[in-house]
Scaffold this motif. Structure first.
Motif, mmCIF file in Angstrom:
data_model
loop_
_atom_site.group_PDB
_atom_site.id
_atom_site.type_symbol
_atom_site.label_atom_id
_atom_site.label_comp_id
_atom_site.label_asym_id
_atom_site.label_seq_id
_atom_site.Cartn_x
_atom_site.Cartn_y
_atom_site.Cartn_z
ATOM 1 N N GLN A 113 -3.135 1.708 2.279
ATOM 2 C CA GLN A 113 -2.564 0.514 2.915
ATOM 3 C C GLN A 113 -3.175 0.333 4.306
ATOM 4 O O GLN A 113 -3.034 1.177 5.184
ATOM 5 N N GLU A 126 0.102 4.890 0.944
ATOM 6 C CA GLU A 126 1.467 4.421 0.714
ATOM 7 C C GLU A 126 1.717 4.342 -0.799
ATOM 8 O O GLU A 126 0.792 4.107 -1.597
ATOM 9 N N PRO A 129 4.104 -0.166 -4.979
ATOM 10 C CA PRO A 129 5.388 -0.723 -5.456
ATOM 11 C C PRO A 129 5.289 -1.113 -6.936
ATOM 12 O O PRO A 129 4.290 -1.676 -7.384
ATOM 13 N N CYS A 132 8.603 -6.154 -7.698
ATOM 14 C CA CYS A 132 8.521 -7.108 -6.592
ATOM 15 C C CYS A 132 9.379 -8.333 -6.900
ATOM 16 O O CYS A 132 9.618 -8.682 -8.067
ATOM 17 N N ASN A 149 2.839 -13.104 -3.557
ATOM 18 C CA ASN A 149 3.475 -12.648 -2.309
ATOM 19 C C ASN A 149 2.849 -11.299 -1.917
ATOM 20 O O ASN A 149 2.115 -10.688 -2.718
ATOM 21 N N CYS A 151 4.024 -8.292 -1.675
ATOM 22 C CA CYS A 151 4.393 -7.153 -2.523
ATOM 23 C C CYS A 151 3.518 -7.102 -3.773
ATOM 24 O O CYS A 151 3.070 -6.027 -4.201
ATOM 25 N N SER A 153 0.547 -8.200 -3.997
ATOM 26 C CA SER A 153 -0.781 -7.737 -3.571
ATOM 27 C C SER A 153 -0.799 -6.213 -3.484
ATOM 28 O O SER A 153 -1.722 -5.555 -3.994
ATOM 29 N N ASN A 154 0.233 -5.639 -2.873
ATOM 30 C CA ASN A 154 0.320 -4.182 -2.754
ATOM 31 C C ASN A 154 0.480 -3.508 -4.109
ATOM 32 O O ASN A 154 0.007 -2.387 -4.326
ATOM 33 N N SER A 155 1.150 -4.190 -5.035
ATOM 34 C CA SER A 155 1.345 -3.599 -6.365
ATOM 35 C C SER A 155 0.025 -3.456 -7.106
ATOM 36 O O SER A 155 -0.091 -2.696 -8.063
#
Length: 303
Positions: A113, A126, A129, A132, A149, A151, A153-155
């Motif tokens: 991250q 990190e 997730p 989301c 959103n 989240c 993107s992070n997923s």
């Protein structure tokens, strides 16, 4: 007769002795007077000799011993407390977490991250997730893809690049701009840049004062548009001052003097808007530009 002669002799002797006595007495008196004068004169000057005792005041020089108080300078040793500065090493705690640059540097189910907008900076590992929300707030990930959103993107193990649909998905863009300023008076700004992502519109409405730097018959003009989504567009063009004519049209390209550079707020170049830009009003005053009006229609994005 003989008797008279003897008396005369006696009288003469008496007169002689008296005269000698008087002379001796006078001599003695003169000598005494001279002595008194000598004693008096010489004696008085002798008294001035007592002033020599003032020389004893020289002993006050001993007060110089007070210089020993300089030893108090030893208190400077307290400066050793400066060693406490070594506590600065605690800065190493910045390494907490697993520092990384790539996802494969992290354990399973973790990703690298980065700070939003800084795709090439160092990050920390990190946890990815796995669930989301459905709120739609599109962002462009560092992988160049659009996500619904942050989240999401992070997923996908991706850091957010900027808070807008990715520019590669842009259908068309346009720009209008009007600037007016009385000499040493207030400024009036209006217009902006509009991005059309196949019906989804984003606008950059925060404008900046244009600048113009003259170089002979050419004026290097710059105008900046800032948005709330982490995107900035910088328009630059060379306006011909002599011979002066209006309107003037410029071809915006990816290189050269006439460009519209698309950047993030962190200064990372995303690409360029290309197409035609037309200047319809231009005027210089005492303090610089006092009038500028321009527009550009059907601009395209080029990486």
């Amino acid at each position: 007769m003989k008797k008279l002669f003897v008396l005369s002799i006696v009288f003469a002797a008496f007169v002689f002795i008296s005269s000698c006595g008087d002379d001796t007495k006078k001599e003695t008196e003169w000598e005494n007077q001279d002595k008194e004068v000598d004693d008096k004169d010489s004696g008085n000057t002798g008294d001035t000799g007592n002033t020599g005792n003032t020389g004893d005041s020289g002993n006050t020089g001993n007060t110089g011993d007070t210089g020993d108080t300089g030893d108090t300078g030893n208190t400077g040793n307290t400066g050793n407390t400066g060693n406490t500065g070594n506590t600065g090493n605690s800065g190493d705690t910045g390494d907490t977490g697993d520092g990384c640059y790539k996802n494969d540097e992290c354990d399973e189910n973790f990703f690298c991250q980065k700070p939003d907008g800084l795709c090439n900076d160092k990050g920390v590992c990190e946890e990815i997730p796995f669930a989301c929300g459905e709120m739609y707030s599109p962002v462009c990930g560092c992988d160049g893809n659009t996500y619904g959103n942050p989240c999401l993107s992070n997923s996908e193990s991706t850091t957010v690049f900027y808070n807008m649909i990715c520019m590669k998905d842009l259908k068309t863009a346009s720009m209008t701009y009007s600037y007016e300023k009385a000499d040493f008076g207030p400024e009036k700004l209006s217009g902006g840049v509009k991005f059309d992502f196949d019906g989804q519109i984003y606008e950059l409405l925060l404008l900046s004062t244009p600048t113009s730097q003259n170089d002979g018959n050419i004026a290097h003009v710059t105008s900046v548009f800032n948005g709330i989504n982490g995107i900035t567009v910088v328009f630059k063009f060379d306006f011909q001052r002599e011979p002066f004519k209006l309107p003037q049209t410029f071809n915006l390209e990816t290189t050269g003097v006439n460009t519209a550079e698309v950047k993030t707020d962190f200064g990372t170049t995303i690409g360029f808007l290309t197409g035609k830009l037309t200047v319809t009003k231009y005027q210089l005053g005492i303090g610089g530009l006092v009038l500028l009006e321009m527009n550009a229609q059907e601009l395209n994005f080029t990486k």
